[in-house]
Scaffold this active site. Structure first.
Site: not given
Length: 607
Positions: A2, A53-55, A76-77, A99, A357
């Site tokens: 975020c 929104a990821i989780l 954020n993260g 989380d 990577g």
């Protein structure tokens, strides 16, 4: 992932201005916003948040989030091991699947020791309404950004520089010099904006709101040389991939065709069905800058769906101002544009999380610059026969001359002041090139690779200061410009700690870089990838672009020089013309000048 904004003040807060500062990063969080304000006679606080929104995609994940009638958090993260932590915190009642709530419970249980338990990337700001304290933390490697401006009356924090700058912008001339001459940035906690600083990676701070004035004191919680139980790189790597696949939205991966990104994609293929593997590759019609032959091998092996982008000079010119606005500062190479195009393509194909990577070269000794530090280690241990055996293989495998041998011996055995004298006589690696005016004070190049006579210290230097922070800056802004969360499996802190504890002869040997990774990936990665000795990444045909568009590029240099008074204009223009006629090799300073000039114009400043 975020974007966050925080203002702590002794004065009244202008809520309209604060909202504008939060709105300017709407690209970081298009899925929602939130604000909280706290006031009493001692202090005023404003929290702002933009959500990607990821989780737990429901409204339960909105921030600022207040927990246990005491703490309010903006974050954020991602903390990837939140499920494991949640199982340790069974006495707490959780209301969401995020989380964020776990972070607050962990802080309530363990205090600032909780940051040592987190595996992920983050900037966290927590307001404790009972103790009247603000707690701030940034992840171990600075994957997630946090900037601030402070004075006695207030401190403002933001995920991007554009949130915290005032109406009057002043350039940081020392940092601009380092960028322009040495091609480096983000190597200190300063920025190219005077007065704007970065919150230090691997640290936390506690602000007592009842104090008469606010002052940040950074407390480190991470030691890169701490010991960890051995599990093996392969096991650590697969666990890192598995953790970083925790998402309620589709996950893709960058794929250049190099060992690092290829290892991630092969690892990804062990965890998900092939129809759910989405890879993104930058290609070029110029073979020197193209890795398609290798990326195609990976795609065929794992059955991935592959999307290709081909960056074009005209598109770079058209989007340059937009990219600089998102980056906040000028950038050192047009390769940043290739990465920009990759994330744009991912967004167009509805991918919201990308694996990449970054960090592998710094952790696993992947740059040719590490060869000297590696050889120095043999000399330090008086392993002279091994030294010459490895030296011969390095020269053979990497097309180096025996002058390299002489340079290594001189750098190791001569005192530094003598080496500096020799360099000044031959004007090699001089801190001030002739195209910088004589009256401009020079600054030494902070990347003193030649004098780092220990491989671990060299890796640590690149991880903390001279390379990785700059790359993470580019990655964060490029990904977030497309509202994408970029995750970096090679920077799993347990993987880093185990790798840093290995002997130098495990990480490099037989004249090759990243020997440890090559060995551990042997049964997984195609041999054609494992045996590559060259290194590219998402490069562009910058040199060819400049020759093919010489008139336009020269005009861009002239335009930039109107705002850069510290450069001998006639010398840099003459150097460019000599490059066009093949009398001089390409100088990456040409691009840095162009980009700096555009940045200065966008901010209406000169130097």
């Amino acid at each position: 992932m975020c974007g966050i904004t925080c203002l702590i003040s002794k004065r009244e807060i202008n809520k309209e201005d604060f909202k504008k500062r939060n709105d300017v990063i709407s690209h970081r969080g298009p899925d929602g916003e939130g604000f909280e304000y706290f006031e009493n006679e001692d202090y005023k606080i404003a929290f702002g948040h933009r959500r990607l929104a990821i989780l737990d995609l429901s409204s339960n994940g909105l921030q600022p989030m207040t927990c246990f009638q005491r703490y309010t958090i903006i974050f954020n993260g991602e903390v990837y091991n939140y499920i494991e932590l949640r199982n340790e915190l069974k006495e707490y009642e959780f209301k969401t699947g995020t989380d964020t709530e776990v972070i607050v419970a962990a802080y309530d249980r363990w205090g600032t020791k909780c940051f040592e338990k987190f595996n992920g990337m983050w900037t966290i700001i927590i307001y404790d309404s009972i103790s009247d304290k603000i707690i701030i933390s940034r992840d171990r490697f600075g994957i997630k950004p946090l900037y601030y401006v402070e004075n006695e009356q207030d401190i403002i924090f933001g995920s991007e520089i554009k949130q915290v700058v005032g109406k009057t912008v002043r350039p940081n001339r020392e940092l601009i010099y380092d960028y322009l001459v040495h091609g480096i940035q983000d190597h200190t906690n300063e920025t190219m904006f005077e007065g704007v600083r970065q919150f230090r990676a691997g640290c936390f701070a506690v602000i007592d709101l009842k104090e008469e004035s606010y002052k940040l004191e950074f407390i480190p919680y991470f030691d890169i040389n701490q010991k960890i139980e051995k599990q093996g790189l392969k096991k650590r790597f697969f666990n890192s991939i598995k953790l970083r696949l925790r998402s309620d939205v589709p996950v893709g991966s960058c794929l250049s065709g190099g060992l690092d990104s290829s290892s991630i994609v092969y690892g990804l293929a062990t965890e998900v069905k092939k129809e759910n593997i989405f890879t993104f590759t930058s290609v070029s019609k110029h073979k020197k800058f193209d890795e398609t032959q290798f990326s195609d091998i990976v795609v065929e092996d794992v059955g991935a769906k592959n999307f290709k982008v081909e960056p074009q000079f005209n598109s770079l010119v058209a989007e340059l101002d937009k990219i600089i606005w998102h980056q906040d500062e000028p950038f050192t190479s047009t390769s940043i544009f290739a990465q920009w195009e990759i994330f744009k393509c991912a967004k167009e194909n509805n991918i919201k999380v990308m694996l990449d990577g970054q960090g592998a070269d710094e952790v696993l000794s992947g740059y040719h610059q590490f060869f000297k530090s590696y050889l120095f280690s043999y000399l330090q241990d008086r392993r002279y026969l091994d030294f010459f055996r490895e030296l011969r293989k390095i020269i053979k495998n990497n097309n180096m001359s025996w002058k390299f041998c002489l340079e290594v011996l001189i750098l190791y055995y001569l005192p530094e002041f003598i080496i500096q004298k020799i360099r000044s006589i031959f004007n090699k690696n001089n801190s001030k090139p002739n195209w910088i005016r004589n009256d401009v004070k020079s600054r030494p190049d902070p990347r003193t690779y030649e004098y780092v006579k220990n491989l671990n210290k060299h890796c640590e230097m690149q991880l903390k200061t001279t390379n990785l922070p700059m790359l993470l800056h580019y990655e964060d802004r490029n990904s977030m410009a497309s509202s994408i969360e970029a995750r970096v499996p090679f920077l799993d802190f347990e993987l880093v700690l185990e790798t840093m504890s290995t002997n130098y002869s495990e990480r490099m040997s037989d004249g090759l870089t990243k020997t440890l990774l090559r060995r551990e990936m042997k049964d997984l990665v195609n041999d054609e990838i494992l045996e590559r000795k060259d290194k590219m990444g998402f490069v562009t045909a910058e040199e060819i672009w400049f020759k093919n568009n010489a008139s336009e590029v020269e005009g861009m240099i002239h335009s930039a020089l109107e705002r850069i008074s510290i450069i001998n204009k006639h010398i840099i223009i003459e150097d460019f013309k000599k490059f066009l006629s093949d009398k001089k090799s390409y100088n990456f300073a040409f691009w840095r000048i162009i980009c700096l000039g555009r940045w200065l114009k966008l901010n209406n400043i000169e130097i």
